[in-house]
Scaffold this motif. Structure first.
Motif, mmCIF file in Angstrom:
data_model
loop_
_atom_site.group_PDB
_atom_site.id
_atom_site.type_symbol
_atom_site.label_atom_id
_atom_site.label_comp_id
_atom_site.label_asym_id
_atom_site.label_seq_id
_atom_site.Cartn_x
_atom_site.Cartn_y
_atom_site.Cartn_z
ATOM 1 N N HIS A 207 117.871 -59.876 60.424
ATOM 2 C CA HIS A 207 117.228 -60.800 61.657
ATOM 3 C C HIS A 207 118.715 -61.400 62.158
ATOM 4 C CE1 HIS A 207 115.867 -62.325 64.329
ATOM 5 N NE2 HIS A 207 115.179 -62.251 65.369
ATOM 6 N N SER A 208 118.989 -62.850 60.379
ATOM 7 C CA SER A 208 118.946 -63.961 61.161
ATOM 8 C C SER A 208 120.335 -63.612 60.993
ATOM 9 C CB SER A 208 118.505 -64.717 59.869
ATOM 10 O OG SER A 208 117.351 -65.285 60.149
ATOM 11 N N LEU A 209 121.251 -62.603 60.454
ATOM 12 C CA LEU A 209 123.116 -62.739 60.514
ATOM 13 C C LEU A 209 123.190 -62.022 61.726
ATOM 14 C CD1 LEU A 209 122.981 -60.839 57.156
ATOM 15 C CD2 LEU A 209 123.554 -62.778 57.272
ATOM 16 N N ALA A 210 121.969 -60.932 62.519
ATOM 17 C CA ALA A 210 122.267 -60.501 63.572
ATOM 18 C C ALA A 210 122.428 -62.034 65.067
ATOM 19 C CB ALA A 210 121.094 -59.598 63.799
ATOM 20 N N ALA A 211 120.867 -62.585 64.940
ATOM 21 C CA ALA A 211 120.723 -63.433 65.877
ATOM 22 C C ALA A 211 121.989 -64.548 65.475
ATOM 23 C CB ALA A 211 119.387 -64.169 64.682
ATOM 24 N N ASN A 212 122.632 -64.610 64.334
ATOM 25 C CA ASN A 212 123.994 -66.144 64.718
ATOM 26 C C ASN A 212 124.779 -65.330 64.936
ATOM 27 O OD1 ASN A 212 122.574 -67.984 63.287
ATOM 28 N ND2 ASN A 212 123.057 -67.811 61.117
ATOM 29 N N GLN A 213 125.140 -64.303 64.849
ATOM 30 C CA GLN A 213 126.140 -63.677 65.749
ATOM 31 C C GLN A 213 126.559 -64.819 67.409
ATOM 32 O OE1 GLN A 213 126.935 -58.889 66.113
ATOM 33 N NE2 GLN A 213 125.111 -59.604 65.505
ATOM 34 N N SER A 214 127.795 -64.409 67.677
ATOM 35 C CA SER A 214 128.608 -65.609 67.963
ATOM 36 C C SER A 214 128.344 -65.251 69.909
ATOM 37 C CB SER A 214 130.182 -65.976 68.634
ATOM 38 O OG SER A 214 130.765 -65.075 68.421
ATOM 39 N N ASP A 215 128.024 -63.663 69.544
ATOM 40 C CA ASP A 215 126.939 -63.227 70.909
ATOM 41 C C ASP A 215 125.517 -63.551 70.953
ATOM 42 O OD1 ASP A 215 129.753 -63.417 72.529
ATOM 43 O OD2 ASP A 215 129.894 -61.349 72.573
ATOM 44 N N ASN A 235 107.771 -65.792 64.080
ATOM 45 C CA ASN A 235 108.897 -65.864 63.512
ATOM 46 C C ASN A 235 109.970 -67.180 63.963
ATOM 47 O OD1 ASN A 235 109.228 -65.666 61.382
ATOM 48 N ND2 ASN A 235 110.399 -64.141 61.059
ATOM 49 N N ALA A 236 109.299 -67.243 64.751
ATOM 50 C CA ALA A 236 110.314 -69.423 65.424
ATOM 51 C C ALA A 236 111.406 -68.790 65.515
ATOM 52 C CB ALA A 236 110.187 -70.350 64.484
ATOM 53 N N TRP A 237 111.394 -67.360 66.800
ATOM 54 C CA TRP A 237 113.251 -66.838 66.264
ATOM 55 C C TRP A 237 113.908 -67.280 65.764
ATOM 56 C CZ3 TRP A 237 114.020 -68.911 72.722
ATOM 57 C CH2 TRP A 237 112.479 -68.583 73.162
ATOM 58 N N SER A 238 113.725 -66.863 64.589
ATOM 59 C CA SER A 238 114.315 -66.942 63.286
ATOM 60 C C SER A 238 114.994 -68.489 63.103
ATOM 61 C CB SER A 238 115.016 -65.273 63.344
ATOM 62 O OG SER A 238 116.614 -65.810 63.631
ATOM 63 N N LEU A 239 115.066 -69.004 63.464
ATOM 64 C CA LEU A 239 115.874 -70.465 63.722
ATOM 65 C C LEU A 239 116.184 -71.175 62.024
ATOM 66 C CD1 LEU A 239 115.805 -71.616 67.461
ATOM 67 C CD2 LEU A 239 117.363 -70.769 65.804
ATOM 68 N N ALA A 240 114.473 -70.677 61.287
ATOM 69 C CA ALA A 240 114.048 -71.545 60.002
ATOM 70 C C ALA A 240 115.141 -70.628 59.184
ATOM 71 C CB ALA A 240 112.610 -71.575 59.660
ATOM 72 N N PHE A 241 115.463 -69.902 59.446
ATOM 73 C CA PHE A 241 116.427 -68.948 58.254
ATOM 74 C C PHE A 241 118.079 -68.824 59.042
ATOM 75 C CE2 PHE A 241 112.453 -66.352 58.320
ATOM 76 C CZ PHE A 241 112.529 -67.386 57.032
ATOM 77 N N SER A 242 117.968 -68.939 60.356
ATOM 78 C CA SER A 242 119.245 -68.923 60.868
ATOM 79 C C SER A 242 119.967 -70.250 60.804
ATOM 80 C CB SER A 242 119.393 -69.104 62.535
ATOM 81 O OG SER A 242 118.199 -67.627 63.048
ATOM 82 N N ALA A 243 119.649 -71.457 60.903
ATOM 83 C CA ALA A 243 119.894 -73.008 60.554
ATOM 84 C C ALA A 243 120.710 -73.171 59.151
ATOM 85 C CB ALA A 243 119.256 -73.794 61.543
ATOM 86 N N MET A 245 121.195 -70.977 56.809
ATOM 87 C CA MET A 245 122.258 -69.732 56.816
ATOM 88 C C MET A 245 123.265 -70.535 57.758
ATOM 89 S SD MET A 245 121.839 -66.066 58.127
ATOM 90 C CE MET A 245 120.916 -65.147 56.644
ATOM 91 N N ALA A 246 123.663 -70.752 58.551
ATOM 92 C CA ALA A 246 124.821 -71.152 59.607
ATOM 93 C C ALA A 246 125.059 -72.905 58.828
ATOM 94 C CB ALA A 246 124.371 -71.299 60.933
ATOM 95 N N GLY A 247 124.478 -73.390 57.991
ATOM 96 C CA GLY A 247 124.510 -74.896 57.658
ATOM 97 C C GLY A 247 124.176 -75.414 59.211
#
Ligand code: AMP
Length: 554
Positions: A207-215, A235-243, A245-247
């Motif tokens: 989900h975090s990989l998907a949420a991190n797509q630029s679109d 799940n905090a809209w995944s930001l605890a993982f997406s952020a 993950m992207a640095g």
């Protein structure tokens, strides 16, 4: 023939390893929950070190694979460490929503069989009141240091900083199957008991990989992200993982989510992207307008959780130069399903046309399949007009609820019924018209309450608006518009109706307007339609008398 690729389990703690290795010095800034705490600063390298110590402390405590460890906490760096520390021993972080009624929290904690609750100081009085009803809790960890430990009647209390300090520096994360349970979040359950959505490591990573797509949410390492959306909701809209993950750097707002406090963090910490429900942004925009302020670094705001009115998108984009991503999701989807990023060919359209598209809830990100069905389960056309039950399928979408509550939730093709009613247009943009149970059925046709609400909140005197169906002798139901005025503003029934006139189909026009001091909201900021229907259960529409007198036919 099988492919010859490595079996690298998708485990969430690998996200933190990555952040610490490649973005170790990125800051995590927290507005402390302790009244004298001010602003604390740490880094991914430090969070990584401390989360592993925490995991080792959990191991010494006897926390095992699959155990539930609850958090009752604001967004802070300690809460972030807690999620990774819990997941890193194979236990399950279980977010408790402090805005629920105490009886619901008791129900949820007992249902989840939480062994430990990690709490902020704010919620110590709440836990003191309910501790005798918590059947499985063995210890309460207070997320603070020794100097701030409270006087409390809570039993088996542990100071978080001491607990972490006792952990080992040489702890290595546990490794296990990627389908292992990782997080647990209960739906708010406006009717019946809340049900548990159980995320896996794999679903969180995908989900975090998907949420991190630029679109989609498009998080990148140059971003400074302020998640106003609480970690205890969806799940905090995944930001605890997406952020990580992207640095991207993170700014955690702690307990202060009001307009002035959020504004101060946005400006002082040079935030580039933020995310929250519309009510938070209403407060921020009021603060900006009331004090003639500008936003100097913010580029993007993700808005979801309930419908974002076009007037809000317009203000952010025109007055403040901030790009709005209107997103839709739900706890059961981990939670992001669609994001309203424009397609390339739509970017050159005139502003009003872009606004119309951006006001929709957006396109599914890859990993989310969606379609709309009629009452008989037949797929409806993607023409932007037909509306029906929105169903979804994908690797980060619930296949059932914790302990089997609610029974079988997937249809024969594996689709999950979201309970939302929506359209999908030819470009793939989905637009929510209602929750299925809130749909207004007038003369056999459906009226979208969200469309009318979105327009009504565009009136300058309106703070919030809700539309419910009220019994009508001829049409079965007709819409009643309920308005909460802004303090110090006036607007009449006639002015409200005149404001809507011509903007919606004639037969969608509310039959009446009622004014109310406060539109009730749920623990996650949504309009409580059940409560409103209760308040207005004896309400008689002015048009009902006429229809009844005419024998219900005309
Ligand atoms: P929750 O699981 O608490 O996040 O609630 C999910 C529900 O919130 C969805 O099923 C929708 O009914 C509603 N929702 C979420 N995002 C939006 C949105 N952008 N517009 C309208 N409703 C939304």
């Amino acid at each position: 023939m099988r492919g010859l690729m490595q079996d690298w389990p998708l485990l969430v703690h690998k996200i933190l390893d990555h952040a610490a290795t490649y973005f170790g010095d990125r800051q995590i800034v927290t507005r402390a929950v302790e009244p004298d705490g001010g602003i604390r600063r740490t880094t991914y390298a430090d969070i990584h070190r401390r989360a592993r110590k925490l995991a080792s402390a959990f191991q010494s405590f006897g926390v095992r694979l699959g155990d539930r460890v609850a958090t009752l906490a604001w967004n802070t760096e300690r809460h972030l460490e807690a999620w990774y520390g819990i997941a890193g021993v194979g236990a399950v972080y279980h977010t408790l929503n402090p805005r629920l009624f105490p009886e619901q929290i008791v129900y949820i904690a007992n249902h989840a069989e939480d062994r430990i609750i990690m709490t902020d100081l704010t919620f110590v009085p709440l836990l003191e009141k309910i501790q005798d009803h918590l059947k499985s809790v063995e210890a309460i960890i207070i997320l603070t240091d020794r100097a701030h430990m409270p006087q409390t009647s809570l039993r088996n209390v542990i100071c978080y900083e001491e607990f972490v300090a006792a952990g080992s520096d040489s702890f290595e994360w546990a490794s296990f199957d990627e389908n292992t349970a990782c997080g647990l979040c209960y739906t708010s359950g406006t009717t019946g008991n809340p049900k548990g959505v159980l995320y896996s490591h794999r679903s969180n990573v995908l989900h975090s990989l998907a949420a991190n797509q630029s679109d989609a949410l498009g998080v990148s390492n140059g971003d400074v992200i302020l998640p106003v959306v609480p970690m205890f909701h969806a799940n905090a809209w995944s930001l605890a993982f997406s952020a990580p993950m992207a640095g991207a750097a993170l700014v955690m707002p702690g307990a202060r989510l009001d307009g002035p406090s959020i504004y101060e963090l946005l400006e002082n910490e040079r935030v580039t992207m933020t995310a929250a429900v519309p009510t938070v942004w209403l407060a921020l925009l009021n603060h900006l307008e009331g004090n003639n302020l500008k936003l100097s670094t913010l580029k993007r705001v993700a808005i979801g959780g309930s419908a974002c009115p076009p007037s809000m998108i317009e203000k952010f984009e025109k007055n403040y130069g901030v790009d709005v991503s209107h997103a839709w999701g739900m706890t059961e989807l981990s939670p992001v399903g669609t994001v309203g990023t424009l397609k390339a060919e739509q970017k050159a359209l005139p502003f009003d046309e872009r606004l119309r598209i951006k006001s929709k809830q957006g396109r599914p990100m890859f990993t989310v399949e969606m379609k709309i069905l009629d009452d008989a389960g037949k797929e409806l056309p993607r023409d932007g007009k037909a509306f029906g039950h929105l169903v979804v399928r994908g690797p980060a979408i619930a296949s059932g609820y914790f302990k089997g509550d609610g029974g079988q939730v997937l249809d024969g093709e594996g689709f999950f019924d979201t309970g939302d009613v929506s359209t999908i247009d030819a470009q793939g943009f989905m637009q929510i018209t209602d929750r299925a149970k809130d749909v207004i059925k007038s003369g056999g046709e459906w009226i979208s309450s969200i469309d009318i609400e979105n327009l009504a909140v565009g009136h300058p005197a309106v703070a919030n608006a809700a539309v419910i169906g009220v019994h009508h002798p001829k049409w079965d139901e007709r819409p009643l518009l309920i308005v909460q005025k802004k303090p110090g503003h006036e607007v009449s029934r006639e002015e409200m109706l005149a404001f809507l006139d011509g903007k919606i189909a004639k037969w969608w026009m509310p039959d009446d307007v009622a004014f109310i001091d406060n539109i009730p909201l749920t623990a996650t900021g949504k309009i409580q339609k059940v409560e409103l229907r209760n308040i207005f259960k004896d309400y008689r529409l002015p048009t009902a008398g006429a229809a009844a007198a005419a024998g219900g036919a005309s």
